[in-house]
Design an enzyme around this catalytic site. Structure first.
Site, PDB file in Angstrom:
ATOM      1  N   HIS A  73      24.852 -23.557 -35.982  1.00  0.00           N
ATOM      2  CA  HIS A  73      26.298 -22.925 -35.557  1.00  0.00           C
ATOM      3  C   HIS A  73      26.160 -21.295 -35.614  1.00  0.00           C
ATOM      4  O   HIS A  73      27.002 -20.492 -35.272  1.00  0.00           O
ATOM      5  CB  HIS A  73      27.389 -22.902 -36.535  1.00  0.00           C
ATOM      6  CG  HIS A  73      27.458 -24.307 -37.322  1.00  0.00           C
ATOM      7  ND1 HIS A  73      28.415 -24.647 -36.465  1.00  0.00           N
ATOM      8  CD2 HIS A  73      26.900 -24.603 -38.310  1.00  0.00           C
ATOM      9  CE1 HIS A  73      29.493 -25.976 -37.634  1.00  0.00           C
ATOM     10  NE2 HIS A  73      27.686 -26.261 -37.964  1.00  0.00           N
ATOM     11  N   ASN A 146      34.637 -29.499 -39.785  1.00  0.00           N
ATOM     12  CA  ASN A 146      33.726 -29.062 -38.356  1.00  0.00           C
ATOM     13  C   ASN A 146      35.137 -29.958 -37.472  1.00  0.00           C
ATOM     14  O   ASN A 146      36.138 -30.592 -38.396  1.00  0.00           O
ATOM     15  CB  ASN A 146      32.667 -30.551 -38.048  1.00  0.00           C
ATOM     16  CG  ASN A 146      31.505 -29.591 -39.025  1.00  0.00           C
ATOM     17  OD1 ASN A 146      30.886 -28.731 -38.562  1.00  0.00           O
ATOM     18  ND2 ASN A 146      30.270 -30.357 -39.221  1.00  0.00           N
ATOM     19  N   TYR A 360      25.265 -21.283 -48.129  1.00  0.00           N
ATOM     20  CA  TYR A 360      25.438 -20.223 -47.107  1.00  0.00           C
ATOM     21  C   TYR A 360      25.416 -18.430 -47.405  1.00  0.00           C
ATOM     22  O   TYR A 360      24.972 -17.616 -46.513  1.00  0.00           O
ATOM     23  CB  TYR A 360      27.140 -20.803 -46.869  1.00  0.00           C
ATOM     24  CG  TYR A 360      26.989 -21.530 -46.233  1.00  0.00           C
ATOM     25  CD1 TYR A 360      26.945 -22.884 -46.488  1.00  0.00           C
ATOM     26  CD2 TYR A 360      27.603 -21.577 -44.681  1.00  0.00           C
ATOM     27  CE1 TYR A 360      26.750 -23.454 -46.284  1.00  0.00           C
ATOM     28  CE2 TYR A 360      27.976 -22.567 -44.281  1.00  0.00           C
ATOM     29  CZ  TYR A 360      27.145 -24.100 -44.555  1.00  0.00           C
ATOM     30  OH  TYR A 360      27.631 -24.900 -43.934  1.00  0.00           O
TER      31      TYR A 360
HETATM   32 FE1  HDD Z   1      26.703 -25.493 -42.544  1.00  0.00          FE
HETATM   33  C1  HDD Z   1      26.613 -22.902 -41.353  1.00  0.00           C
HETATM   34  C2  HDD Z   1      29.767 -26.260 -41.463  1.00  0.00           C
HETATM   35  C3  HDD Z   1      26.551 -28.775 -43.777  1.00  0.00           C
HETATM   36  C4  HDD Z   1      23.610 -24.276 -44.112  1.00  0.00           C
HETATM   37  N1  HDD Z   1      28.163 -24.375 -41.410  1.00  0.00           N
HETATM   38  C5  HDD Z   1      28.182 -23.332 -40.928  1.00  0.00           C
HETATM   39  C6  HDD Z   1      28.960 -23.291 -39.447  1.00  0.00           C
HETATM   40  C7  HDD Z   1      29.833 -24.341 -40.055  1.00  0.00           C
HETATM   41  C8  HDD Z   1      29.358 -25.446 -40.766  1.00  0.00           C
HETATM   42  C9  HDD Z   1      31.028 -24.687 -39.414  1.00  0.00           C
HETATM   43  C10 HDD Z   1      28.831 -21.685 -38.588  1.00  0.00           C
HETATM   44  C11 HDD Z   1      30.362 -20.878 -39.827  1.00  0.00           C
HETATM   45  C12 HDD Z   1      30.447 -19.281 -38.961  1.00  0.00           C
HETATM   46  O1  HDD Z   1      31.233 -20.160 -37.950  1.00  0.00           O
HETATM   47  O2  HDD Z   1      29.721 -18.432 -38.890  1.00  0.00           O
HETATM   48  N2  HDD Z   1      28.032 -27.256 -42.574  1.00  0.00           N
HETATM   49  C13 HDD Z   1      29.185 -27.206 -42.161  1.00  0.00           C
HETATM   50  C14 HDD Z   1      29.609 -28.830 -42.430  1.00  0.00           C
HETATM   51  C15 HDD Z   1      28.943 -29.057 -43.157  1.00  0.00           C
HETATM   52  C16 HDD Z   1      27.966 -28.702 -43.493  1.00  0.00           C
HETATM   53  C17 HDD Z   1      31.307 -28.765 -41.492  1.00  0.00           C
HETATM   54  C18 HDD Z   1      29.050 -30.607 -43.960  1.00  0.00           C
HETATM   55  C19 HDD Z   1      30.245 -30.904 -44.128  1.00  0.00           C
HETATM   56  N3  HDD Z   1      25.582 -26.382 -43.786  1.00  0.00           N
HETATM   57  C20 HDD Z   1      25.664 -27.572 -44.233  1.00  0.00           C
HETATM   58  C21 HDD Z   1      24.720 -28.011 -45.447  1.00  0.00           C
HETATM   59  C22 HDD Z   1      23.628 -26.806 -45.424  1.00  0.00           C
HETATM   60  C23 HDD Z   1      24.492 -26.110 -44.054  1.00  0.00           C
HETATM   61  C24 HDD Z   1      24.331 -28.849 -45.988  1.00  0.00           C
HETATM   62  C25 HDD Z   1      22.873 -26.214 -46.459  1.00  0.00           C
HETATM   63  C26 HDD Z   1      22.798 -27.474 -47.300  1.00  0.00           C
HETATM   64  N4  HDD Z   1      25.697 -23.976 -42.542  1.00  0.00           N
HETATM   65  C27 HDD Z   1      24.266 -24.225 -43.051  1.00  0.00           C
HETATM   66  C28 HDD Z   1      23.972 -22.224 -43.438  1.00  0.00           C
HETATM   67  C29 HDD Z   1      25.297 -21.712 -42.431  1.00  0.00           C
HETATM   68  C30 HDD Z   1      26.004 -22.829 -41.312  1.00  0.00           C
HETATM   69  C31 HDD Z   1      22.572 -22.266 -42.830  1.00  0.00           C
HETATM   70  C32 HDD Z   1      24.232 -21.069 -40.880  1.00  0.00           C
HETATM   71  C33 HDD Z   1      24.831 -19.674 -40.973  1.00  0.00           C
HETATM   72  C34 HDD Z   1      25.868 -19.416 -41.886  1.00  0.00           C
HETATM   73  O3  HDD Z   1      25.725 -20.451 -43.087  1.00  0.00           O
HETATM   74  O4  HDD Z   1      26.369 -18.637 -41.984  1.00  0.00           O
HETATM   75  O5  HDD Z   1      24.225 -21.690 -44.460  1.00  0.00           O
END
Ligand code: HDD
Length: 695
Positions: A73, A146, A360
């Site tokens: 993202h 999402n 996160y």
């Molecule tokens: Fe995630 C970012 C949505 C599963 C780990 N995720 C991130 C963002 C969104 C989502 C919208 C961007 C937020 C922003 O605008 O800053 N993610 C989801 C959805 C998931 C999902 C809807 C499943 C239903 N995510 C998921 C899992 C993991 C992560 C299973 C790790 C185990 N997601 C992350 C992260 C991020 C992230 C690596 C990257 C940047 C951040 O968090 O701030 O931690």
């Protein structure tokens, strides 16, 4: 809040002195700068001096401007706004933001693509993030969802594998922001649980026309908990007031070249002109007995509850009415975290959600570099924050007094003006729902998937069968496109073997599109059920297919000689219907109209292709048409509008141009002064088989 006036933390003084007409430029230490054009040198042509602290500070700060982009993202656009509750929901939740009708809570909402880097384009085929930070009076609640209501995987331990597979390939470093490559399809074809999400990812949902025309979903089952501690399961839904609209693939690809920032610009411009995007928040609320009656597990994030089975109850609306002042400080530094939850809302045992609760916070520390990232203005709660956490990198608060531990018996003496500090509040504080998600929550420590998560195909089948015919064709064609990009033949075969389980007709269409034999179905862990179709899942002919130009952009191509009265009438009618007319002409300085006046252009033709608009009108005189017939961009303008199934309004004299572009008569090709505005609110998908081969 820090400002460029340097008035924060400096006793409120600005560096403006009596008689100054402009604010004074200073270093970060507040020292006035006399010259911002030249380094300090020993003589006019001499060496630069190391003692030039003004230069060194400026370059030092610049060198450190970038922070790690989000691992997923990374590319996103955001806006401020508010959430307004429709009613008092205290019967099911004690969350403050739902406590009274009309109550407003500030929000910051960030939309994103998933796979591409921060500098990638806005329109790849990709899932869109839909993350909302609610600054409630009981602290921040982040609903990090999402634009698709299901996810690829059931267990967070697979997330790094999923993301590695979809990002650019490890050895080659490409493709950027694209799932059409070997490693992604290799992984998902080995993970049948991703099949349902693959259906959504290959549908028109992943090529949205605008961020304003997407739905959003919380995906996981959450809990609402009322003051008596009673819990209700919920799924969260965002429905766009603007309606839903998507592009077609050829259009999305061309937008990427014409305007890589297409969706970011669209969000900015809509807010700038006061056309504030709005979504309705709804819930599907249900109890344990309803959950038990379903043929799938509500803790499984690869499943939806069809709206026909359990309607979505609207509970409020979100309006985005302010674009960020500074992209980095706000959009880049905002730190969402699904673990940010307020009293009255709680988690469930969904294993994907549980894994996210860790990820996160860890990510934010890596990106923002300090455990004090919550003090950044965009992340700071808008209610008091009081505890005994202290120090750390970039501590921006100045806690007073001796009390930095608890329990303590410090009182309000002179040495301890703040007294003993804050105390826990059992009644109002967050309490975790004590009940269980399932009857057999306790058990041996096992790495195991429950049997109830085993059906990977029934809902994928339901999704495909619920779509309108043009959407089914787009989905099948998207699969053909993606699979045709693979170098590994056995991966293609494995994907098709999974598709046979979804729908043999779909699988055959894909096999035909690839000119490959259809393999046998892959083994399925559970029998595939024929569920009732859910028409609510459609975009085309679905409940949010609004047929309107309200909030949409109408491109009007003009040239020298265009009839002034006809142009005025059309722009007036478009505006009256809530649309934005955008004038396109061969020269940006404008075109000389029939009455001799000059009409300035918003976009020059080369930089204003029809892919940028929801519908187009070609208003040219015979003279103007003769000129445009020799301009490839004008012919392409009409050809693409037709090929992308958009309405085309035209003057009588524009017909030779339409003919050259291969535009054939149909309901969407209409005289600009006879019903064009009414026709412009929708696409003419029936036209599509005339312009491209669909699977
Ligand atoms: Fe995630 C970012 C949505 C599963 C780990 N995720 C991130 C963002 C969104 C989502 C919208 C961007 C937020 C922003 O605008 O800053 N993610 C989801 C959805 C998931 C999902 C809807 C499943 C239903 N995510 C998921 C899992 C993991 C992560 C299973 C790790 C185990 N997601 C992350 C992260 C991020 C992230 C690596 C990257 C940047 C951040 O968090 O701030 O931690």
């Amino acid at each position: 809040m820090a400002t460029n006036k340097r008035d924060a933390g400096n006793g409120g003084e600005t560096h403006q002195i009596a008689g100054d007409t402009v604010e004074r430029l200073t270093t970060n230490q507040g020292i006035p700068v006399s010259d911002n054009q030249n380094q300090l040198k020993a003589g006019a042509r001499g060496p630069v001096l190391l003692e030039d602290f003004v230069l060194r500070e400026k370059i030092f700060h610049f060198d450190h401007e970038r922070i790690p982009e989000r691992i997923v993202h990374a590319r996103g656009s955001a806006a401020h706004g508010y959430f307004e509750a429709y009613e008092d929901l205290s019967d099911i939740t004690r969350a403050d933001l739902f406590s009274e009708k009309g109550k407003r809570t500030p929000v910051f909402t960030r939309f994103s693509t998933v796979a591409g880097g921060a500098g990638s384009v806005d329109t790849p085929r990709d899932v869109r993030g839909f993350a909302v930070k609610f600054y409630t009076q009981q602290g921040n609640w982040d609903l990090v969802g999402n634009n698709i209501p299901v996810f690829f995987i059931q267990d967070a331990i697979k997330f790094p594998d999923l993301i590695h597979s979809v990002k650019m390939e490890a050895d080659k470093g490409y493709p950027q922001a694209a799932s059409a490559h070997d490693t992604f399809w290799d992984f998902v074809s080995l993970m049948p649980e991703s099949t349902h999400m693959i259906m959504w990812a290959m549908s028109d949902r992943t090529i949205p026309r605008s961020l304003r025309t997407m739905q959003g979903f919380g995906i996981h089952t959450f809990r609402l908990v009322n003051a008596e501690g009673k819990s209700t399961f919920v799924k969260f839904h965002w429905k766009p007031k603007q309606g839903m609209a998507s592009t077609c693939w050829d259009e999305a690809v061309k937008i990427a070249g014409a305007d890589p920032d297409f969706q970011r610009r669209d969000l900015f411009e809509a807010i700038d002109r006061g056309d504030f995007p709005e979504w309705e928040l709804g819930i599907q609320a249900f109890d344990e007995a309803f959950a038990d009656s379903l043929p799938f597990d509500v803790l499984d994030p690869t499943k939806i509850i069809p709206e026909e089975l359990l309607p979505v109850r609207p509970i409020g609306r979100m309006v985005l009415d302010r674009y960020p002042d500074n992209f980095f400080a706000e959009t880049e530094q905002v730190a969402y975290c699904p673990a940010n939850i307020v009293p009255g809302i709680d988690f469930t045992n969904d294993p994907l959600l549980q894994g996210r609760l860790f990820s996160y916070l860890d990510t934010q520390l890596k990106r923002l570099g300090s455990t004090n990232f919550h003090q950044l203005p965009i992340n700071a709660a808008k209610c008091p924050v009081m505890n005994f956490q202290r120090d750390g990198h970039m501590q921006m608060a100045v806690p007073k007094g001796r009390a930095n531990y608890e329990p303590n018996s410090l009182d309000q003496s002179d040495r301890d003006p703040e007294g003993g500090g804050p105390r826990e509040c059992p009644a109002q504080g967050f309490t975790t729902f004590a009940g269980r998600d399932t009857a057999n929550e306790q058990g041996d420590k096992l790495r195991i998937r429950p049997e109830s998560f085993a059906d990977h195909y029934s809902q994928a089948r339901m999704f495909f069968r619920s779509l309108a015919a043009p959407e089914q064709a787009h989905l099948a064609s998207a699969l053909v496109f993606e699979l045709s990009k693979l170098g590994l033949e056995h991966v293609r075969v494995r994907v098709m073997a999974n598709l046979v389980n979804v729908d043999p007709v779909l699988a055959q269409r894909v096999a035909d599109g690839l000119a490959m034999p259809l393999p046998k179905a892959s083994p399925s862990a559970a029998p595939v059920q024929d569920m009732d179709p859910s028409p609510a899942l459609r975009i085309i002919e679905g409940p949010l297919d609004l047929a309107t130009i309200d909030g949409r952009a109408i491109g009007i191509l003009i040239a020298d000689g265009t009839d002034k009265a006809a142009l005025d009438a059309l722009t007036g009618a478009v505006k009256k219907a809530g649309g934005t007319p955008v004038i396109v002409a061969p020269k940006v300085g404008g075109a000389k109209l029939s009455d001799g006046s000059v009409q300035k252009a918003d976009l020059q033709l080369q930089g204003g292709p029809s892919v940028l608009f929801d519908a187009v009108a070609i208003l040219v005189s015979e003279e103007g048409c003769a000129v445009l017939l020799k301009e490839g961009a004008a012919v392409q303008f009409a050809m693409d509008a037709f090929g992308h199934c958009k309405a085309i309004g035209h003057s009588e004299a524009a017909k030779p141009l339409l003919d050259k572009a291969g535009v054939e008569p149909d309901d969407g090709v209409v005289p600009a002064d006879k019903g064009f505005v009414g026709a412009a609110g929708k696409r003419y998908w029936d036209r599509e088989p005339k312009v491209r081969m669909l699977a």
